[in-house]
Design a protein around this motif. Sequence first.
Motif, PDB file in Angstrom:
ATOM      1  N   THR A  26     -20.071 -28.902 -51.149  1.00 41.50           N
ATOM      2  CA  THR A  26     -18.696 -28.418 -51.284  1.00 41.50           C
ATOM      3  C   THR A  26     -18.659 -26.899 -51.169  1.00 41.50           C
ATOM      4  O   THR A  26     -17.747 -26.346 -50.547  1.00 41.50           O
ATOM      5  CB  THR A  26     -18.080 -28.890 -52.613  1.00 41.50           C
ATOM      6  OG1 THR A  26     -18.093 -30.323 -52.639  1.00 41.50           O
ATOM      7  CG2 THR A  26     -16.645 -28.397 -52.762  1.00 41.50           C
ATOM      8  N   VAL A  29     -18.577 -26.014 -47.636  1.00 43.32           N
ATOM      9  CA  VAL A  29     -17.244 -26.256 -47.056  1.00 43.32           C
ATOM     10  C   VAL A  29     -16.340 -25.068 -47.376  1.00 43.32           C
ATOM     11  O   VAL A  29     -15.619 -24.576 -46.499  1.00 43.32           O
ATOM     12  CB  VAL A  29     -16.641 -27.583 -47.561  1.00 43.32           C
ATOM     13  CG1 VAL A  29     -15.181 -27.719 -47.139  1.00 43.32           C
ATOM     14  CG2 VAL A  29     -17.456 -28.770 -47.051  1.00 43.32           C
ATOM     15  N   ARG A 145     -13.176 -32.763 -51.117  1.00 40.39           N
ATOM     16  CA  ARG A 145     -14.002 -32.193 -50.046  1.00 40.39           C
ATOM     17  C   ARG A 145     -13.631 -32.841 -48.716  1.00 40.39           C
ATOM     18  O   ARG A 145     -13.563 -32.180 -47.681  1.00 40.39           O
ATOM     19  CB  ARG A 145     -15.486 -32.360 -50.345  1.00 40.39           C
ATOM     20  CG  ARG A 145     -16.367 -31.649 -49.318  1.00 40.39           C
ATOM     21  CD  ARG A 145     -17.833 -31.685 -49.680  1.00 40.39           C
ATOM     22  NE  ARG A 145     -18.371 -33.020 -49.688  1.00 40.39           N
ATOM     23  CZ  ARG A 145     -19.036 -33.564 -50.711  1.00 40.39           C
ATOM     24  NH1 ARG A 145     -19.246 -32.887 -51.820  1.00 40.39           N
ATOM     25  NH2 ARG A 145     -19.498 -34.793 -50.617  1.00 40.39           N
ATOM     26  N   GLY A 146     -13.345 -34.159 -48.739  1.00 42.44           N
ATOM     27  CA  GLY A 146     -12.889 -34.848 -47.531  1.00 42.44           C
ATOM     28  C   GLY A 146     -11.607 -34.235 -46.986  1.00 42.44           C
ATOM     29  O   GLY A 146     -11.454 -34.105 -45.765  1.00 42.44           O
ATOM     30  N   GLN A 147     -10.702 -33.839 -47.876  1.00 44.72           N
ATOM     31  CA  GLN A 147      -9.490 -33.156 -47.424  1.00 44.72           C
ATOM     32  C   GLN A 147      -9.862 -31.827 -46.758  1.00 44.72           C
ATOM     33  O   GLN A 147      -9.284 -31.448 -45.740  1.00 44.72           O
ATOM     34  CB  GLN A 147      -8.542 -32.924 -48.600  1.00 44.72           C
ATOM     35  CG  GLN A 147      -7.898 -34.206 -49.099  1.00 44.72           C
ATOM     36  CD  GLN A 147      -7.114 -33.989 -50.361  1.00 44.72           C
ATOM     37  OE1 GLN A 147      -7.675 -33.936 -51.453  1.00 44.72           O
ATOM     38  NE2 GLN A 147      -5.809 -33.862 -50.217  1.00 44.72           N
ATOM     39  N   TYR A 149     -12.562 -31.230 -45.138  1.00 41.44           N
ATOM     40  CA  TYR A 149     -13.083 -31.566 -43.806  1.00 41.44           C
ATOM     41  C   TYR A 149     -11.924 -31.740 -42.824  1.00 41.44           C
ATOM     42  O   TYR A 149     -11.992 -31.261 -41.686  1.00 41.44           O
ATOM     43  CB  TYR A 149     -13.916 -32.847 -43.859  1.00 41.44           C
ATOM     44  CG  TYR A 149     -15.358 -32.635 -44.226  1.00 41.44           C
ATOM     45  CD1 TYR A 149     -16.375 -32.932 -43.333  1.00 41.44           C
ATOM     46  CD2 TYR A 149     -15.719 -32.136 -45.467  1.00 41.44           C
ATOM     47  CE1 TYR A 149     -17.709 -32.746 -43.673  1.00 41.44           C
ATOM     48  CE2 TYR A 149     -17.037 -31.949 -45.813  1.00 41.44           C
ATOM     49  CZ  TYR A 149     -18.023 -32.251 -44.911  1.00 41.44           C
ATOM     50  OH  TYR A 149     -19.338 -32.061 -45.248  1.00 41.44           O
ATOM     51  N   LEU A 152     -10.570 -28.280 -41.996  1.00 36.87           N
ATOM     52  CA  LEU A 152     -11.453 -27.554 -41.084  1.00 36.87           C
ATOM     53  C   LEU A 152     -11.345 -28.099 -39.665  1.00 36.87           C
ATOM     54  O   LEU A 152     -11.254 -27.318 -38.705  1.00 36.87           O
ATOM     55  CB  LEU A 152     -12.906 -27.606 -41.579  1.00 36.87           C
ATOM     56  CG  LEU A 152     -13.211 -26.776 -42.827  1.00 36.87           C
ATOM     57  CD1 LEU A 152     -14.619 -27.086 -43.339  1.00 36.87           C
ATOM     58  CD2 LEU A 152     -13.048 -25.279 -42.549  1.00 36.87           C
ATOM     59  N   ARG A 153     -11.351 -29.415 -39.509  1.00 35.32           N
ATOM     60  CA  ARG A 153     -11.212 -30.015 -38.178  1.00 35.32           C
ATOM     61  C   ARG A 153      -9.886 -29.611 -37.545  1.00 35.32           C
ATOM     62  O   ARG A 153      -9.835 -29.300 -36.354  1.00 35.32           O
ATOM     63  CB  ARG A 153     -11.317 -31.533 -38.258  1.00 35.32           C
ATOM     64  CG  ARG A 153     -12.679 -32.028 -38.672  1.00 35.32           C
ATOM     65  CD  ARG A 153     -13.555 -32.237 -37.469  1.00 35.32           C
ATOM     66  NE  ARG A 153     -14.816 -32.851 -37.884  1.00 35.32           N
ATOM     67  CZ  ARG A 153     -15.946 -32.596 -37.308  1.00 35.32           C
ATOM     68  NH1 ARG A 153     -16.016 -31.767 -36.297  1.00 35.32           N
ATOM     69  NH2 ARG A 153     -17.051 -33.181 -37.727  1.00 35.32           N
ATOM     70  N   ALA A 158     -16.011 -26.828 -37.149  1.00 36.75           N
ATOM     71  CA  ALA A 158     -16.886 -27.957 -37.472  1.00 36.75           C
ATOM     72  C   ALA A 158     -17.358 -27.818 -38.918  1.00 36.75           C
ATOM     73  O   ALA A 158     -17.951 -26.793 -39.296  1.00 36.75           O
ATOM     74  CB  ALA A 158     -18.087 -27.981 -36.537  1.00 36.75           C
ATOM     75  N   PRO A 159     -17.091 -28.811 -39.765  1.00 35.43           N
ATOM     76  CA  PRO A 159     -17.556 -28.736 -41.149  1.00 35.43           C
ATOM     77  C   PRO A 159     -19.053 -28.985 -41.236  1.00 35.43           C
ATOM     78  O   PRO A 159     -19.659 -29.517 -40.293  1.00 35.43           O
ATOM     79  CB  PRO A 159     -16.778 -29.855 -41.850  1.00 35.43           C
ATOM     80  CG  PRO A 159     -16.424 -30.825 -40.762  1.00 35.43           C
ATOM     81  CD  PRO A 159     -16.315 -30.022 -39.499  1.00 35.43           C
ATOM     82  N   PHE A 162     -21.918 -33.944 -43.636  1.00 35.33           N
ATOM     83  CA  PHE A 162     -21.652 -34.498 -44.967  1.00 35.33           C
ATOM     84  C   PHE A 162     -22.905 -35.049 -45.629  1.00 35.33           C
ATOM     85  O   PHE A 162     -22.959 -35.176 -46.854  1.00 35.33           O
ATOM     86  CB  PHE A 162     -20.557 -35.577 -44.904  1.00 35.33           C
ATOM     87  CG  PHE A 162     -21.013 -36.881 -44.314  1.00 35.33           C
ATOM     88  CD1 PHE A 162     -21.565 -37.865 -45.105  1.00 35.33           C
ATOM     89  CD2 PHE A 162     -20.906 -37.108 -42.939  1.00 35.33           C
ATOM     90  CE1 PHE A 162     -21.993 -39.067 -44.550  1.00 35.33           C
ATOM     91  CE2 PHE A 162     -21.332 -38.292 -42.381  1.00 35.33           C
ATOM     92  CZ  PHE A 162     -21.888 -39.279 -43.190  1.00 35.33           C
TER      93      PHE A 162
END
Length: 165
Positions: A26, A29, A145-147, A149, A152-153, A158-159, A162
Amino acid sequence: MENVAVRGVLTPQELLEHWQGHRGLTRRVIEAFPEKELFNFSVGGMRPFAVLVMEMLDIAGPGMHGFVTGKWDDINAMPHATGKGMPETKEALLALWDEITEVINRLWPELKPEKFQEKVLAFGQFEGTLTSSLLYFIDNEIHHRGQGYVYLRALGIAPPPFWDR
């Protein structure tokens, strides 16, 4: 097949390493975000990533204090909920992330194995065991953290991988 209850699938140290692996990812990120977008960018009405990070911090540090002392802060009075006390720069947010990482590492040895099955009322609202609460802290971080990602996309960045924890 015999139904056998298994205790101690992870040692406390392995659980800490698992959590800190997520926290390290995280942190990467957070580092990947341009500063302005970290605090302002959102998709579909979701909160900016810096606010999500503050939620993770508001849960992790005070959560560890709650586990150790039995005294829990009001989650609705924390910076992610009120906006008060939010860092204003990426550098300050990362410094706070690192500070909470050290709080976790410092307090972890106080969580003796027998405490992991004790009942807690996390933040005065969420009933469970220390283990279920801690797993929620980790799940919450992974979710947010998925949010990050997605953000960032959407920004064309590019994250970090994972799986690299």
